[in-house]
Design an enzyme around this catalytic site. Structure first.
Site, short mmCIF file in Angstrom:
data_model
loop_
_atom_site.label_atom_id
_atom_site.label_comp_id
_atom_site.label_asym_id
_atom_site.label_seq_id
_atom_site.Cartn_x
_atom_site.Cartn_y
_atom_site.Cartn_z
N ASP A 172 50.66 40.41 39.67
CA ASP A 172 49.58 41.38 39.75
C ASP A 172 49.40 41.73 41.21
O ASP A 172 48.90 40.92 41.99
CB ASP A 172 48.28 40.79 39.19
CG ASP A 172 48.28 40.70 37.68
OD1 ASP A 172 48.60 41.71 37.04
OD2 ASP A 172 47.97 39.62 37.15
N ARG B 159 46.92 38.42 45.07
CA ARG B 159 47.17 37.04 44.69
C ARG B 159 47.50 36.13 45.88
O ARG B 159 47.32 34.91 45.79
CB ARG B 159 48.34 36.98 43.70
CG ARG B 159 48.03 37.63 42.35
CD ARG B 159 47.06 36.76 41.55
NE ARG B 159 46.78 37.30 40.23
CZ ARG B 159 45.66 37.92 39.89
NH1 ARG B 159 44.72 38.12 40.81
NH2 ARG B 159 45.48 38.36 38.67
N ARG C 180 39.31 48.93 40.03
CA ARG C 180 40.75 48.88 39.75
C ARG C 180 41.25 50.17 39.09
O ARG C 180 42.46 50.37 38.97
CB ARG C 180 41.06 47.69 38.85
CG ARG C 180 40.69 46.36 39.48
CD ARG C 180 40.68 45.25 38.45
NE ARG C 180 42.00 44.96 37.94
CZ ARG C 180 42.24 44.30 36.80
NH1 ARG C 180 41.22 43.88 36.06
NH2 ARG C 180 43.47 44.08 36.41
N LYS D 33 48.88 49.67 32.60
CA LYS D 33 47.96 48.82 31.85
C LYS D 33 46.56 49.42 31.89
O LYS D 33 46.28 50.26 32.73
CB LYS D 33 47.99 47.38 32.41
CG LYS D 33 47.53 47.24 33.86
CD LYS D 33 47.73 45.82 34.36
CE LYS D 33 47.15 45.63 35.74
NZ LYS D 33 47.41 44.31 36.31
N HIS D 34 45.66 49.06 30.98
CA HIS D 34 45.76 48.07 29.90
C HIS D 34 45.72 48.84 28.58
O HIS D 34 44.65 49.28 28.18
CB HIS D 34 44.61 47.08 29.97
CG HIS D 34 44.50 46.38 31.30
ND1 HIS D 34 43.85 46.95 32.40
CD2 HIS D 34 44.94 45.16 31.72
CE1 HIS D 34 43.90 46.10 33.40
NE2 HIS D 34 44.56 45.01 33.03
N HIS E 271 38.99 38.71 29.71
CA HIS E 271 39.31 37.35 30.13
C HIS E 271 38.36 36.35 29.47
O HIS E 271 38.70 35.17 29.32
CB HIS E 271 39.18 37.20 31.65
CG HIS E 271 40.21 37.97 32.42
ND1 HIS E 271 40.09 39.30 32.70
CD2 HIS E 271 41.39 37.56 32.97
CE1 HIS E 271 41.14 39.71 33.41
NE2 HIS E 271 41.95 38.67 33.58
N ASP F 222 49.10 41.28 27.58
CA ASP F 222 48.27 40.78 28.66
C ASP F 222 48.29 39.27 28.54
O ASP F 222 48.80 38.70 27.56
CB ASP F 222 46.84 41.33 28.53
CG ASP F 222 46.13 41.38 29.88
OD1 ASP F 222 46.55 40.67 30.81
OD2 ASP F 222 45.14 42.12 30.00
#
Length: 985
Positions: A113, A121, A181, A211-212, A224, A298
């Site tokens: 990601d 990250r 995002r 995505k998504h 999540h 995902d």
């Protein structure tokens, strides 16, 4: 004809390849070789190895050896096909990746990601602006370049798939997980930005992942944590949410990530995750949209999928199937190719083997996905795998070109949302008293420092609102900066109730500009904007965002951005007022204006050489090109005691630069108005010269240093005691007393009438015997006297009122002790011949000191930034900050060498490049260039042809004037030479 046939065949090939690329996005140009490699590898694999390819497991480079060992076991024991890297650092990840690739029989497909860069990250890597910021940009080529540079970073780190771009259309401001995002709420804008980003990234060799799917933009829940619901009709989803996917698929999108969403209009089973739905994954994505790229789930560890429980026959629910890999199998049977971050890869793979053996998974179905994965591996070059090079890795992931792009992105994104009465850009600075108030929980220090480059700005602080309001009474313009954390796009962006109360009250009693360094939805908190005259959306609180926003407020850069989302009831999507630059100096990187940072960086070594060689205690240096300051550094200390480092806000005695910073612009203005002429004689301008030997001297000759005037008269020397050689009590007192009010220093006050004596001495002075070029200060004594008589005020006030205030040159002044602390004023000498003390905050030049610190030839103090403004105004033919000071022809008239034929290089007031081998410049710049130098070590030069301004301020006279080592070693002109060598366009 043969040539034409070749062109036609090539054209047909290109068209066919483009069509195939869209239909078969994983296929390479050497598709025959690719197919051979894929088929050969596939046919050599066991069932377990094939099934292992379907799993991509999460890896951390910061979790230590035990974690790394467990991943290695999955690679060797379960034959997994890919890794998705999460938190860690680039060096650690590269080393770990090399080890894990070496352990794998089949090269691993690596994903991450990295929506705004690897920093999503990893530490020590680059963060580009969030997608929401990119959504404000009209120029999609910049977004494409962003995708390309992120793709280059990924490829350098051995990452093959970047799970980006996000194509979610963020129509819900309360969306907890997408928000920043997303490229915004407008379908077409999101599509254009997503397409540009994809093209850029895939052109760099990193495969994109949209995505998504089928769209996570209108939820108030985080998948999540739970399964969000999308309650739109199938028709609405098809026309809005699926629209970007349809467009990107046609352009060769490599992969799609399917979200964990509950979409009742597309999946009849209640609470059934979209990632597990065959209708959504196969019927819609693959069949209806014609997508043939890789399909990733995902993360299967997310609660939106992991907590799904199938309805039992008896109506009960159980989670017992989850740990057995049931979710993984369901995702595969729905049509997904890659099971991302399975909760239990071993059990998932075992479940697949069982399903294959009992016929639930057919060979064709298995081959369909595995061969696509192998095609992707070939496409990213894994058929010729080589380890990641560690050398210089961090530098390769934090490049100058990334900062260059970030600058340009922010310049194009920052949005003027409201601009009542054209308050912005801020002009007429002479009428503005500007305060800055900081709100939010993050620092706005960079923003404040940048604001101060343009004019005087004071930060106002108080514990209570009443204290702030009271202090703001002294100001007529208030900039309120709302600064929120830039750590990640999920950070809080909302105003607190206290901050809203403060904002409303400040706005009620002041003209304010609210600058928001957070996501646009922050404006939703505003119940009213009636009293807020200006609103600017800067989107992020990064260093570059703060710098560029300040530059935009003052019109140094133009306003271009458009809101990518609607904000409350006041501002619909697409809102954004535009304006052009006022041609004030901006600040940025050299490459933006065709200069090389590394070559320009060589200036450092010469400046340090001068400091180390005690040629001057300190230096301020500025280089600007094409209206942008690209080098702005300070060296050394105020003195050799090394107590106070030179700071950009410190001010220097600029000595003879005063001639072109104070006297000359006032004369130019009068000449343009017709009040004076360059051909005017002194006897015409000043009757007291009618019966002198200077009566026929013209302004043109005086200011060209071609009037037979003496270079210098040591006026102070006649006021010293002939025996002690100290100031004679006849002319001086130690304290200010009646008749002795000319402040030479705070302990030395000269007799008032001696200023008239100076003018008398000049009038009665002899002329030089021959007419030739001879530099002289005397014209500026004379003209200072003339100007003060014309305006009936001191030259210091004339220059300030007519130029410095409107230019925002608030660090430029005579007699700086009256305005600045001594800690901000650089001393010039320890005087043992006239004042007998440290000259600190008083003009160094003795003749100017004898005029109350205000000379036409010396006396101005300034910093490099202010001097650059004035030189830039000259360079721009009299225009700066939205104001025209002179006509073009006026500047040309004064920047002209009238006596070059007589071996005199000078313009009118300005110095010019040498006519022979030696002179004031490096000899490497155009003859249209102009400038001046000063006794204290100062230097200012402008070149219209290369659009360069170069400022060098120093106090080389400290502690003793003595030998001019700066001049002897050609320090200033050697730096000038390096500046020109750094030009690359």
């Amino acid at each position: 004809m043969r040539y034409l046939a070749i062109i036609l065949i090539y054209g047909c090939f290109q068209v066919n390849f483009a069509q195939n690329y869209a239909e078969k996005p994983l296929q390479t140009k050497d598709s025959i070789q690719q197919k051979k490699w894929v088929d050969s590898l596939y046919n050599s694999m066991s069932v377990n190895e094939k099934i292992g390819q379907l799993f991509m497991v999460q890896v951390f480079s910061d979790k230590g050896k035990a974690h790394e060992t467990s991943i290695a076991k999955l690679i060797t024991g379960q034959h997994i096909g890919g890794l998705i890297y999460s938190n860690g650092g680039p060096i650690r990840q590269a080393r770990l990746n090399n080890e894990l690739q070496a352990a794998s029989k089949i090269p691993l497909l690596v994903g991450m990601d990295a929506e705004w860069g690897l920093s999503m990250r990893l530490d020590s890597t680059y963060a580009f602006p969030w997608n929401m910021t990119l959504g404000a940009i009209s120029d999609n080529e910049l977004v494409e370049q962003t995708g390309r540079q992120i793709g280059e970073h990924c490829k350098r780190l051995g990452v093959h798939f970047n799970f980006a771009p996000v194509l979610d259309i963020n129509t819900n401001p309360k969306n907890p997980i997408i928000g920043n995002r997303s490229f915004g709420e407008d379908r077409d804008n999101v599509t254009e930005k997503g397409l540009a980003f994809m093209k850029g990234m895939q052109s760099a060799g990193t495969l994109a992942n949209a995505k998504h799917f089928p769209g996570h933009g209108d939820t108030e829940e985080d998948s999540h944590l739970k399964l969000p619901t999308i309650n739109f009709s199938a028709k609405r989803i098809d026309s809005i949410e699926l629209y970007p996917y349809r467009k990107l698929i046609k352009e060769g999108l490599a992969s799609v990530m399917v979200a964990h969403l509950n979409v009742p209009s597309l999946e009849a089973r209640r609470g059934f995750p979209s990632s597990l739905s065959k209708h959504i994954v196969t019927d819609i994505l693959k069949d209806s949209l014609g997508f043939n790229g890789l399909i990733f789930t995902d993360a299967l560890t997310m609660k939106g999928a992991a907590d799904y429980v199938a309805q039992g026959v008896d109506g009960s629910r159980t989670k017992s199937t989850i740990k057995g890999g049931e979710i993984d199998l369901m995702a595969f049977l729905a049509g997904n190719d890659v099971m991302l971050m399975s909760e239990n890869p071993e059990k998932g793979i075992a479940k697949f083997v069982e399903a294959f053996n009992n016929g639930t998974i057919t060979e064709d179905r298995l081959a369909h996905s595995v061969k696509k994965i192998l095609m992707a591996k070939y496409k990213v070059g894994l058929q010729n795998y080589s380890p990641i090079g560690i050398y210089d890795l961090e530098n390769d992931l934090n490049r100058l070109k990334d900062d260059l792009l970030y600058e340009e992105l922010m310049e194009n994104a920052i949005t003027v949302v409201k601009n009542t009465n054209d308050l912005l850009p801020l002009r007429d600075l002479e009428t503005k008293k500007i305060a800055y108030v900081s709100l939010g929980d993050d620092s706005g220090s960079v923003f404040l420092d940048e604001l101060k480059k343009y004019t005087e700005v004071h930060e106002i602080k108080a514990d209570q609102l009443d204290g702030v309001i009271s202090k703001l009474q002294n100001y007529n313009t208030v900039v309120v900066g709302f600064h929120k954390s830039n750590a990640n796009p999920w950070k809080s962006y909302k105003f607190s109730q206290k901050e809203l109360a403060w904002l409303y009250e400040i706005a009620r009693t002041n003209t304010i500009i609210l600058d928001v360094f957070a996501r646009p939805y922050a404006l939703n908190d505003l119940a009213s904007i009636e009293n807020i005259e200006g609103i600017v959306m800067s989107y992020q609180n990064s260093k570059i965002a703060q710098e560029k926003s300040a530059q935009l407020l003052f019109g140094a850069i133009s306003a271009k951005g458009k809101l990518p989302v609607s904000t409350g009831a006041f501002f619909p999507v697409g809102t954004g007022e535009t304006y052009n630059s006022l041609m004030s100096l901006s600040y940025g990187l050299p490459e933006r204006v065709g200069m090389d940072s590394k070559l320009l960086g060589r200036i450092d070594s010469i400046a340090n050489y001068a400091i180390d060689g005690k040629m001057t205690p300190g230096i301020q240096l500025i280089v600007a090109r094409k209206g942008k300051v690209v080098y702005n550094k300070n060296f050394g200390y105020h003195t050799y005691a090394k107590k106070n480092k030179v700071d950009a806000d410190d001010i220097y005695d600029v000595a003879s630069l005063t001639k072109i910073l104070a006297t000359l612009p006032v004369l130019m203005e009068l000449e343009e108005k017709g009040s004076i002429s360059l051909d005017d004689k002194l006897s015409t301008l000043m009757p007291e010269y009618k019966n002198t030997n200077k009566k026929n001297v013209t302004l043109k000759k005086m200011l060209s240093h071609y009037a037979q005037l003496k270079p210098w008269i040591p006026f102070y020397y006649a006021t010293l005691d002939t025996v002690t050689k100290r100031p004679d009590p006849k002319y001086y007192r130690k304290t200010r007393t009646k008749g002795f009010e000319v402040e030479v220093t705070n302990t030395l006050f000269m007799r008032n009438d001696y200023k008239d004596s100076i003018q008398k001495i000049i009038r009665e002075s002899d002329l030089l015997s021959t007419l030739r070029y001879r530099y002289s200060d005397l014209p500026y004594y004379i003209l200072k006297n003339y100007l003060e008589g014309f305006y009936d005020k001191p030259l210091s006030e004339i220059a300030e009122d007519r130029f410095y205030k409107s230019l925002g040159a608030n660090y430029t002044t005579y007699n700086p002790r009256k305005k600045f602390s001594l800690k901000d004023i650089v001393p010039t000498e320890i005087d043992d011949y006239y004042r007998f003390k440290k000259v600190h905050g008083y003009v160094h030049d003795m003749g100017a000191a004898m005029q109350d610190g205000v000379g036409g030839h010396a006396g101005v103090f300034s910093n490099a930034n202010d001097v650059a403004k004035i030189m830039q105004m000259y360079l721009q033919k009299g225009f700066y900050g939205g104001k025209r000071y002179f006509k073009n022809e006026t500047v040309d008239k004064f920047n002209y060498c009238y006596y070059c034929a007589n071996n005199n290089r000078r313009g009118i007031g300005f110095d010019k490049p040498q006519l022979g081998e030696e002179g004031p410049t490096c000899g490497c710049l155009s003859m249209t260039s102009f400038g001046h130098s000063g006794f204290t070590g100062t230097y200012a030069w402008a070149d219209p042809e290369e659009e360069i301004v170069y400022i060098f301020l120093a106090n080389r006279t400290y502690p003793k004037a003595g030998k001019n080592l700066l001049l002897r070693e050609n320090i200033r002109t050697e730096i000038q030479r390096l500046i020109y060598e750094a030009i690359i366009d």
